[in-house]
Scaffold this motif. Structure first.
Motif, PDB file in Angstrom:
ATOM      1  N   PHE A  42     -11.272 -32.256  -5.317  1.00  5.96           N
ATOM      2  CA  PHE A  42     -10.448 -33.631  -5.025  1.00  5.96           C
ATOM      3  C   PHE A  42      -9.814 -34.561  -3.786  1.00  5.96           C
ATOM      4  O   PHE A  42      -8.988 -33.440  -4.060  1.00  5.96           O
ATOM      5  CB  PHE A  42     -10.462 -34.190  -6.667  1.00  5.96           C
ATOM      6  CG  PHE A  42     -11.558 -35.235  -7.447  1.00  5.96           C
ATOM      7  CD1 PHE A  42     -12.422 -35.467  -7.134  1.00  5.96           C
ATOM      8  CD2 PHE A  42     -11.673 -33.733  -8.598  1.00  5.96           C
ATOM      9  CE1 PHE A  42     -13.580 -35.864  -8.529  1.00  5.96           C
ATOM     10  CE2 PHE A  42     -12.696 -34.090 -10.163  1.00  5.96           C
ATOM     11  CZ  PHE A  42     -13.662 -35.625  -8.984  1.00  5.96           C
ATOM     12  N   CYS A  47     -10.386 -40.870  -2.554  1.00  8.66           N
ATOM     13  CA  CYS A  47     -11.899 -40.776  -3.936  1.00  8.66           C
ATOM     14  C   CYS A  47     -11.186 -42.293  -4.483  1.00  8.66           C
ATOM     15  O   CYS A  47     -10.771 -42.756  -4.774  1.00  8.66           O
ATOM     16  CB  CYS A  47     -11.443 -39.360  -4.638  1.00  8.66           C
ATOM     17  SG  CYS A  47     -12.254 -39.931  -6.638  1.00  8.66           S
ATOM     18  N   VAL A  48     -12.343 -42.599  -4.512  1.00  9.74           N
ATOM     19  CA  VAL A  48     -11.880 -44.013  -5.350  1.00  9.74           C
ATOM     20  C   VAL A  48     -13.020 -44.477  -6.682  1.00  9.74           C
ATOM     21  O   VAL A  48     -12.285 -45.248  -7.462  1.00  9.74           O
ATOM     22  CB  VAL A  48     -13.219 -45.522  -4.173  1.00  9.74           C
ATOM     23  CG1 VAL A  48     -12.513 -45.652  -2.932  1.00  9.74           C
ATOM     24  CG2 VAL A  48     -14.149 -45.216  -4.412  1.00  9.74           C
ATOM     25  N   GLY A  49     -13.225 -43.425  -7.379  1.00  9.20           N
ATOM     26  CA  GLY A  49     -13.246 -43.397  -8.542  1.00  9.20           C
ATOM     27  C   GLY A  49     -14.491 -43.738  -9.101  1.00  9.20           C
ATOM     28  O   GLY A  49     -14.507 -44.276 -10.434  1.00  9.20           O
ATOM     29  N   GLY A  51     -17.492 -42.145  -9.520  1.00 10.04           N
ATOM     30  CA  GLY A  51     -18.220 -41.717  -9.865  1.00 10.04           C
ATOM     31  C   GLY A  51     -19.471 -40.839  -9.833  1.00 10.04           C
ATOM     32  O   GLY A  51     -20.524 -40.029 -10.418  1.00 10.04           O
ATOM     33  N   CYS A  53     -20.489 -38.890  -8.238  1.00  9.14           N
ATOM     34  CA  CYS A  53     -20.154 -37.150  -7.675  1.00  9.14           C
ATOM     35  C   CYS A  53     -20.583 -36.657  -8.858  1.00  9.14           C
ATOM     36  O   CYS A  53     -21.765 -35.178  -9.564  1.00  9.14           O
ATOM     37  CB  CYS A  53     -19.051 -36.556  -7.525  1.00  9.14           C
ATOM     38  SG  CYS A  53     -17.822 -37.287  -7.890  1.00  9.14           S
ATOM     39  N   LEU A  73     -11.459 -38.212 -13.843  1.00  5.98           N
ATOM     40  CA  LEU A  73     -12.070 -37.197 -13.172  1.00  5.98           C
ATOM     41  C   LEU A  73     -11.500 -36.601 -13.151  1.00  5.98           C
ATOM     42  O   LEU A  73     -10.023 -36.039 -12.872  1.00  5.98           O
ATOM     43  CB  LEU A  73     -12.244 -38.468 -12.067  1.00  5.98           C
ATOM     44  CG  LEU A  73     -13.223 -39.289 -11.795  1.00  5.98           C
ATOM     45  CD1 LEU A  73     -12.682 -39.874 -10.308  1.00  5.98           C
ATOM     46  CD2 LEU A  73     -14.747 -38.765 -11.598  1.00  5.98           C
ATOM     47  N   ASN A  89     -22.799 -36.609  -1.595  1.00  3.82           N
ATOM     48  CA  ASN A  89     -23.330 -38.012  -1.848  1.00  3.82           C
ATOM     49  C   ASN A  89     -22.062 -38.375  -2.314  1.00  3.82           C
ATOM     50  O   ASN A  89     -21.959 -39.761  -2.767  1.00  3.82           O
ATOM     51  CB  ASN A  89     -24.143 -37.300  -3.470  1.00  3.82           C
ATOM     52  CG  ASN A  89     -25.452 -37.107  -3.037  1.00  3.82           C
ATOM     53  OD1 ASN A  89     -26.307 -37.927  -2.799  1.00  3.82           O
ATOM     54  ND2 ASN A  89     -26.029 -36.143  -2.866  1.00  3.82           N
ATOM     55  N   CYS A  90     -20.592 -38.469  -1.916  1.00  6.39           N
ATOM     56  CA  CYS A  90     -19.130 -38.938  -2.101  1.00  6.39           C
ATOM     57  C   CYS A  90     -19.203 -40.383  -1.632  1.00  6.39           C
ATOM     58  O   CYS A  90     -19.883 -40.523  -0.009  1.00  6.39           O
ATOM     59  CB  CYS A  90     -18.523 -37.749  -1.150  1.00  6.39           C
ATOM     60  SG  CYS A  90     -17.009 -39.069  -1.520  1.00  6.39           S
ATOM     61  N   LEU A  91     -19.376 -41.108  -2.429  1.00  7.15           N
ATOM     62  CA  LEU A  91     -19.187 -43.037  -1.813  1.00  7.15           C
ATOM     63  C   LEU A  91     -18.047 -42.680  -0.115  1.00  7.15           C
ATOM     64  O   LEU A  91     -18.977 -43.575   0.654  1.00  7.15           O
ATOM     65  CB  LEU A  91     -18.847 -43.503  -3.028  1.00  7.15           C
ATOM     66  CG  LEU A  91     -18.895 -45.189  -2.327  1.00  7.15           C
ATOM     67  CD1 LEU A  91     -19.726 -45.632  -1.943  1.00  7.15           C
ATOM     68  CD2 LEU A  91     -18.030 -45.832  -3.129  1.00  7.15           C
ATOM     69  N   THR A  92     -17.487 -42.379  -0.441  1.00  2.00           N
ATOM     70  CA  THR A  92     -16.483 -42.486   0.800  1.00  2.00           C
ATOM     71  C   THR A  92     -16.438 -41.363   1.805  1.00  2.00           C
ATOM     72  O   THR A  92     -16.187 -41.216   3.053  1.00  2.00           O
ATOM     73  CB  THR A  92     -14.555 -42.740   0.754  1.00  2.00           C
ATOM     74  OG1 THR A  92     -14.485 -41.245  -0.264  1.00  2.00           O
ATOM     75  CG2 THR A  92     -14.836 -43.229  -1.114  1.00  2.00           C
ATOM     76  N   GLY A  95     -13.444 -37.687  -0.860  1.00  2.00           N
ATOM     77  CA  GLY A  95     -13.483 -38.706  -2.234  1.00  2.00           C
ATOM     78  C   GLY A  95     -13.539 -36.771  -2.519  1.00  2.00           C
ATOM     79  O   GLY A  95     -12.255 -36.299  -2.806  1.00  2.00           O
ATOM     80  N   ILE A  96     -14.387 -35.721  -2.563  1.00  2.00           N
ATOM     81  CA  ILE A  96     -14.351 -34.558  -3.472  1.00  2.00           C
ATOM     82  C   ILE A  96     -15.531 -33.355  -2.024  1.00  2.00           C
ATOM     83  O   ILE A  96     -16.234 -33.806  -1.048  1.00  2.00           O
ATOM     84  CB  ILE A  96     -15.400 -34.246  -4.313  1.00  2.00           C
ATOM     85  CG1 ILE A  96     -15.172 -33.243  -4.924  1.00  2.00           C
ATOM     86  CG2 ILE A  96     -17.084 -35.103  -4.051  1.00  2.00           C
ATOM     87  CD1 ILE A  96     -15.232 -32.881  -6.511  1.00  2.00           C
TER      88      ILE A  96
END
Ligand code: SF4
Ligand code: SF4
Length: 199
Positions: A42, A47-49, A51, A53, A73, A89-92, A95-96
């Motif tokens: 992480f 990471c914006v949290g 979820g 991932c 998380l 698939n991380c939004l940003t 983040g991970i």
């Protein structure tokens, strides 16, 4: 009598001259290839949290829970299969991320093989329901640009982060009667609907 195939013979002679192809790990450090899929990590700042991932992890190696105004998380590498779905698939998109770390065998407790991060949550000013992590809403706000002014809750969070507006309901407890004036507060969808129809 069976004779060795030519290809195997060639490999044996090459190995005799050049030495074995395999590395000398663990007697010498091993540097994996550039695109090696090692232990994910992480990156708390990115990471914006959200979820995402957690939802795509086939091994359920990432857990998420909300406690009060914190989202927690937890990534567990004792369960991870290093498939890379979390990173993909991380939004940003950062983040991970998978590292190249592979030497993670341990005789310690499984409980210790984890990384935990916390994200502050935005709660509804009226009922205290969880809306989303602050960082996620700010990330969306930045993506919206000028369109941000069409959503009062998002705009309020944006202003609060810059110290231009005060947090209305830091405890998450019900803060009173519903009325139309409350439409400009940070509200969950249910309270927003109620405020829209209130007198
Ligand atoms: S690499 Fe795969 S198994 Fe490991 S945490 Fe990411 S999605 Fe889950
Ligand atoms: S931003 Fe990325 S790492 Fe953070 S919770 Fe969302 S998908 Fe997971």
């Amino acid at each position: 009598m069976k004779y060795p195939k030519l290809r195997e013979l060639k490999e044996a002679i090459t190995a005799l001259i050049k030495g074995p192809y395999t590395s000398n790990f663990p007697f010498e450090p091993h540097v994996p290839a550039e695109r090696f899929r090692g232990k994910p990590e992480f990156h708390e700042q990115d990471c914006v949290g959200c979820g995402a991932c957690v939802n795509v992890c086939p091994a359920r190696a990432i857990e998420m829970r909300d406690e009060g105004d914190a989202r927690i998380l937890v990534y567990r590498w004792d369960l991870c299969i290093f498939c890379g779905q979390c990173e993909a698939n991380c939004l940003t998109e950062k983040g991970i991320m998978l590292s190249r770390e592979f030497d993670i065998a341990s005789t310690g407790e499984r409980e210790e093989q984890r990384q935990e991060i916390r994200k502050k949550l935005v709660l509804c000013d009226c009922c205290g329901e969880v809306i989303a992590p602050y960082d996620q809403l700010l990330w969306v706000a930045k993506k919206f640009g000028p369109l941000l002014y069409s959503n009062t809750s998002l705009l309020n969070v944006f202003f609060r982060e810059r110290g231009l507006a005060e947090e209305e309901n830091p405890t998450g407890e019900d803060s009173g009667e519903m009325n139309r004036a409350r439409r400009v507060e940070v509200l969950c969808p249910a309270c927003k609907r109620e405020a829209a129809f209130a007198s």
